[in-house]
Design a protein around this motif. Structure first.
Motif, mmCIF file in Angstrom:
data_model
loop_
_atom_site.group_PDB
_atom_site.id
_atom_site.type_symbol
_atom_site.label_atom_id
_atom_site.label_comp_id
_atom_site.label_asym_id
_atom_site.label_seq_id
_atom_site.Cartn_x
_atom_site.Cartn_y
_atom_site.Cartn_z
ATOM 1 N N ARG A 1 3.609 -10.300 3.588
ATOM 2 C CA ARG A 1 2.303 -10.858 3.045
ATOM 3 C C ARG A 1 2.143 -12.359 1.939
ATOM 4 O O ARG A 1 1.953 -13.098 0.520
ATOM 5 C CB ARG A 1 2.228 -9.976 1.341
ATOM 6 C CG ARG A 1 2.509 -8.242 1.085
ATOM 7 C CD ARG A 1 2.480 -7.249 0.261
ATOM 8 N NE ARG A 1 1.917 -5.836 0.702
ATOM 9 C CZ ARG A 1 0.459 -6.353 0.403
ATOM 10 N NH1 ARG A 1 -0.029 -7.297 0.230
ATOM 11 N NH2 ARG A 1 0.371 -4.562 0.984
ATOM 12 N N ARG B 1 3.712 -3.567 4.206
ATOM 13 C CA ARG B 1 3.810 -2.285 2.530
ATOM 14 C C ARG B 1 3.314 -2.923 1.602
ATOM 15 O O ARG B 1 2.723 -4.088 1.435
ATOM 16 C CB ARG B 1 5.209 -2.076 2.737
ATOM 17 C CG ARG B 1 5.777 -1.031 3.929
ATOM 18 C CD ARG B 1 6.354 0.486 4.068
ATOM 19 N NE ARG B 1 6.061 0.799 5.625
ATOM 20 C CZ ARG B 1 7.250 1.484 5.037
ATOM 21 N NH1 ARG B 1 7.955 2.224 4.860
ATOM 22 N NH2 ARG B 1 7.425 1.799 6.675
ATOM 23 N N GLY B 2 3.562 -2.134 0.788
ATOM 24 C CA GLY B 2 2.916 -3.311 -0.940
ATOM 25 C C GLY B 2 3.946 -4.526 -1.338
ATOM 26 O O GLY B 2 5.295 -4.242 -0.692
ATOM 27 N N GLU C 1 7.868 -4.132 -1.897
ATOM 28 C CA GLU C 1 8.702 -3.823 -1.018
ATOM 29 C C GLU C 1 8.500 -5.006 -0.010
ATOM 30 O O GLU C 1 9.722 -5.364 0.741
ATOM 31 C CB GLU C 1 8.112 -2.380 -0.330
ATOM 32 C CG GLU C 1 8.276 -1.325 -0.981
ATOM 33 C CD GLU C 1 7.572 0.062 -0.264
ATOM 34 O OE1 GLU C 1 7.992 -0.106 1.010
ATOM 35 O OE2 GLU C 1 7.340 0.895 -0.556
#
Length: 133
Positions: free
Chosen positions: A21, A78-79, A82
């Motif tokens: 991310r 993922r989020g 995580e």
């Protein structure tokens, strides 16, 4: 998620940055790598580089520059909680980013003006740039 499989051993750097991310899309991650905003051991990387656990990367995005150490590999996005398990930011990098954020909030890095120039000021700027006397 931190379990390694055969697929996770062959993860590309742009895919890992996307999964961790740092960038919203793989295309943005690839563009950042190609434009020299991601370095490994002081050298520019290629999008196909395979990161290893323990590698240290310097990543520039916007005003922020982070130094992160790879803790785990993943090809799945993922989020955020995580994704943060995939890397750890160095304490020096964290302190540097916080200091830069404080300076930005204080306005010491930004250019302050009195607002939009008047018509006369615009004419003078145009005259100055064009070299007319």
């Amino acid at each position: 998620m931190t379990q390694k499989s055969d697929e996770d051993d062959k993860v590309r750097l742009d895919k890992w940055l996307w999964a961790a991310r740092f960038f919203k899309t793989r295309a943005l991650a690839k563009a950042a790598i190609e434009s020299g905003k991601v370095h490994c051991r002081g050298e520019r990387c290629k999008p196909g580089k395979e990161p290893r656990v323990g590698d240290e990367f310097q990543i520039r995005a916007g005003f922020d520059e982070r130094t992160v150490v790879v803790k785990a590999l993943s090809i799945v996005r993922r989020g955020a909680p995580e994704a943060q398990l995939l890397y750890s930011e160095t304490p020096e990098s964290l302190a540097k980013r916080e200091q830069a954020a404080e300076m930005r909030k204080a306005g010491s890095l930004g250019v302050t003006t009195d607002g939009k120039p008047t018509k006369k000021q615009r004419r003078q700027l145009f005259q100055f740039h064009s070299g007319d006397d």
